[in-house]
Design a protein around this motif. Structure first.
Motif, PDB file in Angstrom:
ATOM      1  N   GLU A  35       0.842  -1.207   0.000  1.00  0.00           N
ATOM      2  CA  GLU A  35       0.000   0.000   0.000  1.00  0.00           C
ATOM      3  C   GLU A  35       0.872   1.251   0.000  1.00  0.00           C
ATOM      4  O   GLU A  35       2.091   1.189   0.170  1.00  0.00           O
ATOM      5  CB  GLU A  35      -0.950  -0.015   1.201  1.00  0.00           C
ATOM      6  N   SER A  36       0.237   2.389  -0.171  1.00  0.00           N
ATOM      7  CA  SER A  36       0.961   3.661  -0.201  1.00  0.00           C
ATOM      8  C   SER A  36       0.177   4.717   0.556  1.00  0.00           C
ATOM      9  O   SER A  36      -1.025   4.567   0.799  1.00  0.00           O
ATOM     10  CB  SER A  36       1.189   4.114  -1.647  1.00  0.00           C
ATOM     11  N   LEU A  37       0.855   5.789   0.918  1.00  0.00           N
ATOM     12  CA  LEU A  37       0.208   6.900   1.619  1.00  0.00           C
ATOM     13  C   LEU A  37      -0.494   7.794   0.607  1.00  0.00           C
ATOM     14  O   LEU A  37       0.098   8.203  -0.387  1.00  0.00           O
ATOM     15  CB  LEU A  37       1.243   7.714   2.397  1.00  0.00           C
ATOM     16  N   ARG A  38      -1.740   8.089   0.861  1.00  0.00           N
ATOM     17  CA  ARG A  38      -2.503   8.946  -0.038  1.00  0.00           C
ATOM     18  C   ARG A  38      -2.158  10.416   0.185  1.00  0.00           C
ATOM     19  O   ARG A  38      -1.828  10.828   1.298  1.00  0.00           O
ATOM     20  CB  ARG A  38      -3.998   8.739   0.190  1.00  0.00           C
ATOM     21  N   ALA A  39      -2.261  11.187  -0.863  1.00  0.00           N
ATOM     22  CA  ALA A  39      -2.021  12.628  -0.775  1.00  0.00           C
ATOM     23  C   ALA A  39      -3.203  13.317  -0.107  1.00  0.00           C
ATOM     24  O   ALA A  39      -4.287  12.735   0.030  1.00  0.00           O
ATOM     25  CB  ALA A  39      -1.782  13.204  -2.168  1.00  0.00           C
ATOM     26  N   ASN A  68      14.762  18.122  16.419  1.00  0.00           N
ATOM     27  CA  ASN A  68      15.330  17.569  15.177  1.00  0.00           C
ATOM     28  C   ASN A  68      14.436  16.484  14.564  1.00  0.00           C
ATOM     29  O   ASN A  68      14.870  15.366  14.276  1.00  0.00           O
ATOM     30  CB  ASN A  68      16.724  17.009  15.431  1.00  0.00           C
ATOM     31  N   ILE A  69      13.189  16.846  14.330  1.00  0.00           N
ATOM     32  CA  ILE A  69      12.239  15.934  13.684  1.00  0.00           C
ATOM     33  C   ILE A  69      12.425  16.006  12.167  1.00  0.00           C
ATOM     34  O   ILE A  69      12.444  17.092  11.586  1.00  0.00           O
ATOM     35  CB  ILE A  69      10.795  16.325  14.041  1.00  0.00           C
ATOM     36  N   ASN A  70      12.564  14.862  11.526  1.00  0.00           N
ATOM     37  CA  ASN A  70      12.736  14.801  10.077  1.00  0.00           C
ATOM     38  C   ASN A  70      11.887  13.667   9.505  1.00  0.00           C
ATOM     39  O   ASN A  70      11.623  12.674  10.192  1.00  0.00           O
ATOM     40  CB  ASN A  70      14.201  14.554   9.707  1.00  0.00           C
ATOM     41  N   VAL A  71      11.473  13.822   8.247  1.00  0.00           N
ATOM     42  CA  VAL A  71      10.677  12.798   7.578  1.00  0.00           C
ATOM     43  C   VAL A  71      11.333  12.467   6.246  1.00  0.00           C
ATOM     44  O   VAL A  71      11.642  13.372   5.454  1.00  0.00           O
ATOM     45  CB  VAL A  71       9.224  13.273   7.333  1.00  0.00           C
ATOM     46  N   TRP A  72      11.543  11.177   5.994  1.00  0.00           N
ATOM     47  CA  TRP A  72      12.102  10.709   4.722  1.00  0.00           C
ATOM     48  C   TRP A  72      11.013  10.043   3.890  1.00  0.00           C
ATOM     49  O   TRP A  72       9.995   9.597   4.444  1.00  0.00           O
ATOM     50  CB  TRP A  72      13.224   9.708   4.972  1.00  0.00           C
ATOM     51  N   ASP A  73      11.234   9.935   2.584  1.00  0.00           N
ATOM     52  CA  ASP A  73      10.262   9.274   1.716  1.00  0.00           C
ATOM     53  C   ASP A  73      10.687   7.841   1.391  1.00  0.00           C
ATOM     54  O   ASP A  73      10.265   7.254   0.396  1.00  0.00           O
ATOM     55  CB  ASP A  73      10.022  10.073   0.436  1.00  0.00           C
ATOM     56  N   TYR A  74      11.542   7.279   2.226  1.00  0.00           N
ATOM     57  CA  TYR A  74      11.916   5.868   2.117  1.00  0.00           C
ATOM     58  C   TYR A  74      12.255   5.367   3.517  1.00  0.00           C
ATOM     59  O   TYR A  74      12.467   6.164   4.444  1.00  0.00           O
ATOM     60  CB  TYR A  74      13.105   5.678   1.169  1.00  0.00           C
ATOM     61  N   ALA A  75      12.294   4.062   3.686  1.00  0.00           N
ATOM     62  CA  ALA A  75      12.581   3.483   4.996  1.00  0.00           C
ATOM     63  C   ALA A  75      14.089   3.467   5.242  1.00  0.00           C
ATOM     64  O   ALA A  75      14.842   2.827   4.502  1.00  0.00           O
ATOM     65  CB  ALA A  75      12.027   2.057   5.082  1.00  0.00           C
ATOM     66  N   LEU A  76      14.540   4.174   6.255  1.00  0.00           N
ATOM     67  CA  LEU A  76      15.957   4.156   6.599  1.00  0.00           C
ATOM     68  C   LEU A  76      16.362   2.751   7.031  1.00  0.00           C
ATOM     69  O   LEU A  76      15.595   2.044   7.693  1.00  0.00           O
ATOM     70  CB  LEU A  76      16.241   5.133   7.742  1.00  0.00           C
TER      71      LEU A  76
END
Length: 207
Positions: A35-39, A68-76
């Protein structure tokens, strides 16, 4: 006492991991696999929302300090998570890609509710002038270094990266790439194992 938290979820594998202080504390498999996150959502920090941008309850508010909150578009991966933790509050952890939402982006937004921004700036980097020599830097176009000695990265100007490298104590090489109008420089502990890369420029301190 500060605690480093990181939550990752990979859509392709369905694996979700909660890491605390650089180590996996809980893992779940087959979570929303494929699944994916909807816009069209609304990112809210420190408060649960029962509807998009609303449905708040005072009993569900976070009480404490966040930094220092950050959000990535892939799983670290586990190495990247460990690097972020080991860098500490004032360090520079290393990830393959920059966050799509950085802490600076979050601070630039309008604050809503009982929120206060505390000046917790780390001490300014002081470069010892008697040891630092600008002429010691050599520029190598279309060269990168992949010796595994990652010390973190700097997003900014090359001069800022050079100052951070010199102040680190173990840094000897910068490998830089211009991305989205910003220069991202990897700090490394040696200038061994050079490889050609037409998109990158390396700077080595050879004194």
């Amino acid at each position: 006492q500060w605690v480093h938290n990181c939550a990752t979820w990979d859509s392709e594998s369905g694996v979700a991991v909660i890491s605390i202080d650089g180590e996996a504390a809980a893992t779940q498999e087959n979570l929303k696999k494929g699944e994916s996150l909807r816009a069209g959502g609304n990112l809210v920090i420190g408060q649960e929302q029962d509807s998009v941008g609303g449905g708040f309850s005072a009993n569900q508010a976070y009480v404490g300090e966040l930094y220092n909150i950050n959000v990535w578009d892939y799983a670290l991966d586990s190495t990247e998570v460990a690097s972020l933790y080991q860098a500490g509050l004032c360090g520079y952890g290393s990830t393959e890609e920059d966050p799509v939402i950085s802490y600076a982006d979050i601070l630039a937004q309008e604050l809503v509710g009982d929120v206060t921004v505390v000046d917790g700036t780390c001490a300014d980097i002081e470069v010892p002038c008697q040891e630092y020599k600008e002429e010691c830097w050599e520029t190598e176009e279309k060269i990168k270094y992949k010796d595994g000695g990652k010390l973190g990265y700097i997003v900014g100007t090359v001069d800022q990266a050079k100052a951070a490298c010199n102040a680190h104590g173990e840094c000897k090489t910068l490998t830089c790439l211009e991305k989205k109008g910003k220069m991202r420089c990897e700090l490394r502990s040696s200038f061994e194992k050079a490889k050609k890369d037409k998109k990158k420029t390396s700077f080595t301190y050879r004194c």
